[in-house]
Design a protein around this motif. Structure first.
Motif, PDB file in Angstrom:
ATOM      1  N   SER A  20       0.892  -1.251  -0.098  1.00  0.00           N
ATOM      2  CA  SER A  20       0.215   0.016  -0.065  1.00  0.00           C
ATOM      3  C   SER A  20       0.958   1.283  -0.011  1.00  0.00           C
ATOM      4  O   SER A  20       0.448   2.377  -0.670  1.00  0.00           O
ATOM      5  CB  SER A  20      -0.672   0.007   1.223  1.00  0.00           C
ATOM      6  OG  SER A  20      -0.223  -0.048   2.402  1.00  0.00           O
ATOM      7  N   LYS A  39      -7.828   3.602 -10.441  1.00  0.00           N
ATOM      8  CA  LYS A  39      -7.771   2.607  -9.521  1.00  0.00           C
ATOM      9  C   LYS A  39      -6.642   1.808  -9.854  1.00  0.00           C
ATOM     10  O   LYS A  39      -6.185   2.032 -10.923  1.00  0.00           O
ATOM     11  CB  LYS A  39      -9.143   1.810  -9.691  1.00  0.00           C
ATOM     12  CG  LYS A  39     -10.446   2.311  -9.249  1.00  0.00           C
ATOM     13  CD  LYS A  39     -11.877   1.281  -9.646  1.00  0.00           C
ATOM     14  CE  LYS A  39     -12.934   2.224  -9.046  1.00  0.00           C
ATOM     15  NZ  LYS A  39     -14.014   1.162  -9.159  1.00  0.00           N
ATOM     16  N   GLY A  42      -8.268  -2.611  -9.035  1.00  0.00           N
ATOM     17  CA  GLY A  42      -9.792  -2.573  -8.707  1.00  0.00           C
ATOM     18  C   GLY A  42     -10.025  -1.714  -7.418  1.00  0.00           C
ATOM     19  O   GLY A  42     -11.376  -1.832  -6.790  1.00  0.00           O
ATOM     20  N   VAL A  43      -8.937  -1.140  -6.720  1.00  0.00           N
ATOM     21  CA  VAL A  43      -9.114  -0.443  -5.629  1.00  0.00           C
ATOM     22  C   VAL A  43      -8.892   1.100  -5.821  1.00  0.00           C
ATOM     23  O   VAL A  43      -7.802   1.437  -6.518  1.00  0.00           O
ATOM     24  CB  VAL A  43      -8.300  -0.831  -4.498  1.00  0.00           C
ATOM     25  CG1 VAL A  43      -8.661  -0.063  -3.218  1.00  0.00           C
ATOM     26  CG2 VAL A  43      -8.393  -2.467  -4.155  1.00  0.00           C
ATOM     27  N   ASP A  44      -9.657   2.037  -5.312  1.00  0.00           N
ATOM     28  CA  ASP A  44      -9.443   3.421  -5.639  1.00  0.00           C
ATOM     29  C   ASP A  44      -8.555   3.992  -4.457  1.00  0.00           C
ATOM     30  O   ASP A  44      -8.137   3.425  -3.598  1.00  0.00           O
ATOM     31  CB  ASP A  44     -10.791   4.287  -5.564  1.00  0.00           C
ATOM     32  CG  ASP A  44     -11.532   4.169  -4.463  1.00  0.00           C
ATOM     33  OD1 ASP A  44     -10.938   3.665  -3.269  1.00  0.00           O
ATOM     34  OD2 ASP A  44     -12.819   4.419  -4.476  1.00  0.00           O
ATOM     35  N   LYS A  45      -8.387   5.289  -4.726  1.00  0.00           N
ATOM     36  CA  LYS A  45      -7.369   6.163  -3.649  1.00  0.00           C
ATOM     37  C   LYS A  45      -7.888   5.894  -2.131  1.00  0.00           C
ATOM     38  O   LYS A  45      -6.820   5.511  -1.644  1.00  0.00           O
ATOM     39  CB  LYS A  45      -7.282   7.428  -4.023  1.00  0.00           C
ATOM     40  CG  LYS A  45      -6.339   8.260  -3.316  1.00  0.00           C
ATOM     41  CD  LYS A  45      -6.546   9.866  -3.709  1.00  0.00           C
ATOM     42  CE  LYS A  45      -5.570  10.651  -2.781  1.00  0.00           C
ATOM     43  NZ  LYS A  45      -5.412  10.341  -1.567  1.00  0.00           N
ATOM     44  N   ASP A  46      -9.071   6.258  -2.018  1.00  0.00           N
ATOM     45  CA  ASP A  46      -9.648   6.023  -0.496  1.00  0.00           C
ATOM     46  C   ASP A  46      -9.572   4.753  -0.030  1.00  0.00           C
ATOM     47  O   ASP A  46      -9.057   4.477   0.953  1.00  0.00           O
ATOM     48  CB  ASP A  46     -11.065   6.535  -0.598  1.00  0.00           C
ATOM     49  CG  ASP A  46     -11.295   7.859  -0.502  1.00  0.00           C
ATOM     50  OD1 ASP A  46     -10.329   8.741  -0.312  1.00  0.00           O
ATOM     51  OD2 ASP A  46     -12.160   8.268  -0.929  1.00  0.00           O
ATOM     52  N   GLY A  47      -9.548   3.628  -1.075  1.00  0.00           N
ATOM     53  CA  GLY A  47      -9.472   2.317  -0.458  1.00  0.00           C
ATOM     54  C   GLY A  47      -8.053   1.763  -0.261  1.00  0.00           C
ATOM     55  O   GLY A  47      -7.810   1.185   0.783  1.00  0.00           O
ATOM     56  N   TRP A  48      -7.044   2.489  -1.060  1.00  0.00           N
ATOM     57  CA  TRP A  48      -5.542   2.306  -0.612  1.00  0.00           C
ATOM     58  C   TRP A  48      -5.369   2.924   0.501  1.00  0.00           C
ATOM     59  O   TRP A  48      -4.397   2.485   1.325  1.00  0.00           O
ATOM     60  CB  TRP A  48      -4.728   2.588  -1.811  1.00  0.00           C
ATOM     61  CG  TRP A  48      -4.889   1.682  -2.857  1.00  0.00           C
ATOM     62  CD1 TRP A  48      -5.322   1.485  -4.143  1.00  0.00           C
ATOM     63  CD2 TRP A  48      -4.140   0.139  -2.762  1.00  0.00           C
ATOM     64  NE1 TRP A  48      -5.030   0.433  -4.855  1.00  0.00           N
ATOM     65  CE2 TRP A  48      -4.281  -0.389  -3.868  1.00  0.00           C
ATOM     66  CE3 TRP A  48      -3.424  -0.284  -1.799  1.00  0.00           C
ATOM     67  CZ2 TRP A  48      -4.073  -1.829  -4.318  1.00  0.00           C
ATOM     68  CZ3 TRP A  48      -2.975  -1.770  -2.062  1.00  0.00           C
ATOM     69  CH2 TRP A  48      -3.350  -2.354  -3.374  1.00  0.00           C
ATOM     70  N   ASN A  50      -7.075   3.599   3.142  1.00  0.00           N
ATOM     71  CA  ASN A  50      -7.666   2.806   4.368  1.00  0.00           C
ATOM     72  C   ASN A  50      -6.851   1.793   4.354  1.00  0.00           C
ATOM     73  O   ASN A  50      -6.676   1.207   5.726  1.00  0.00           O
ATOM     74  CB  ASN A  50      -9.274   2.648   3.930  1.00  0.00           C
ATOM     75  CG  ASN A  50     -10.032   3.729   3.861  1.00  0.00           C
ATOM     76  OD1 ASN A  50      -9.700   4.667   4.581  1.00  0.00           O
ATOM     77  ND2 ASN A  50     -11.291   3.707   3.353  1.00  0.00           N
ATOM     78  N   ILE A  51      -6.638   0.979   3.620  1.00  0.00           N
ATOM     79  CA  ILE A  51      -5.775  -0.113   3.564  1.00  0.00           C
ATOM     80  C   ILE A  51      -4.424   0.065   4.643  1.00  0.00           C
ATOM     81  O   ILE A  51      -3.944  -0.743   5.565  1.00  0.00           O
ATOM     82  CB  ILE A  51      -5.253  -0.806   2.252  1.00  0.00           C
ATOM     83  CG1 ILE A  51      -6.464  -1.595   1.740  1.00  0.00           C
ATOM     84  CG2 ILE A  51      -4.151  -1.977   2.505  1.00  0.00           C
ATOM     85  CD1 ILE A  51      -6.467  -2.195   0.202  1.00  0.00           C
ATOM     86  N   LYS A 171     -20.747   7.158 -10.098  1.00  0.00           N
ATOM     87  CA  LYS A 171     -20.596   5.861  -9.301  1.00  0.00           C
ATOM     88  C   LYS A 171     -22.032   5.336  -9.916  1.00  0.00           C
ATOM     89  O   LYS A 171     -22.199   4.097 -10.101  1.00  0.00           O
ATOM     90  CB  LYS A 171     -20.711   6.181  -7.804  1.00  0.00           C
ATOM     91  CG  LYS A 171     -20.796   4.874  -7.058  1.00  0.00           C
ATOM     92  CD  LYS A 171     -20.774   5.327  -5.548  1.00  0.00           C
ATOM     93  CE  LYS A 171     -20.912   3.912  -4.695  1.00  0.00           C
ATOM     94  NZ  LYS A 171     -20.612   4.213  -3.239  1.00  0.00           N
TER      95      LYS A 171
END
Length: 254
Positions: A20, A39, A42-48, A50-51, A171
């Motif tokens: 990450s 992305k 399959g994961v967007d900026k916010d997702g990364w 958070n990870i 979205k």
């Protein structure tokens, strides 16, 4: 048994932090990532983000657990000369990073260069955080005829309300704010705005046309926090700074 759990959790948490961390290092700036729907895997900026944060917390918890169980050994290590050198290295890296000096500056500069390179390969970002504006507000800010924009989107079978943000519309319709902008960007209002047609002109050309010294223009823009070059077009200057070419005209005329 406890040590096995700690070692495994610490190992996997470290792997996720590394992965990450690399993604966050190379991902485009927020305005680009959000507006283009960027992305990775399959994961967007916010997702990364958070990870990275969640596994950071997990790593802290496991590390504390590791220190508690191995405190006797750690206590011995802390009293040895290697501990002083490790602490010194940590201090040097911390101070060097905060002070932004070499070689730490090079790491930051490389990150900035990688992030900026995404701007070249992606569609134009007309206004900073435009994806958080409602369609109505977005059109007003960019002098886009709302009625025409609505017709264009409906012709593409979009479902939305003019009070929905571009992010929400994107979205709900499985697209990106950048794609929405590409559809509606030519739906300009009939009424001409002051300075219209200037977007494709360089700052140098505009200053010459307005009878203003180019260095004076650059100083005015710099005082407003706008980065610009005399050979850049008003569009190239405006959009990355979250303003419009008309705003640039207003700034250099005052």
């Amino acid at each position: 048994m406890k040590r096995k759990w700690i070692d495994l959790l610490l190992f996997y948490a470290t792997v996720m932090i590394i992965i990450s961390g690399i993604v966050l290092y190379i991902m485009p700036h927020g305005r680009v990532a959000y507006f283009t729907g960027w992305k990775f895997l399959g994961v967007d900026k916010d997702g990364w983000d958070n990870i990275h944060v969640i596994f950071g917390f997990l790593m802290v918890i496991v590390a504390v657990w590791h220190i508690v169980i191995n405190w006797k050994v750690m206590k011995k290590y802390l009293l040895q000369k290697e501990s002083v050198f490790a602490l010194l290295i940590t201090a040097v890296v911390t101070v060097g990073t905060v002070a932004n000096i070499q070689p730490f500056k090079s790491v930051s500069d490389l990150e900035e260069m990688i992030k900026d390179s995404w701007d070249v390969n992606n569609k134009a970002i007309p206004i900073s955080h435009g994806e958080l504006m409602s369609l109505k507000e977005f059109c007003e800010r960019l002098n886009i005829n709302l009625d025409v924009a609505v017709k264009k989107l409906k012709s593409k079978n979009f479902t939305f309300s003019v009070n929905d943000t571009l992010k929400t519309i994107a979205k709900n319709n499985n697209t990106t704010p950048a794609d929405i902008y590409e559809i509606i960007k030519n739906a300009k209002t009939v009424t001409a705005m002051p300075g219209s047609g200037y977007g494709k002109m360089t700052l140098e050309e505009v200053c010459k046309k307005e009878g203003i010294n180019v260095n004076e223009c650059l100083n005015k823009l710099q005082n407003k926090g706008i980065k610009a070059g005399p050979k850049e077009t008003l569009r190239e200057i405006a959009f990355p700074n979250g303003v419009t070419p008309v705003d640039i005209i207003d700034m250099i005329k005052k």
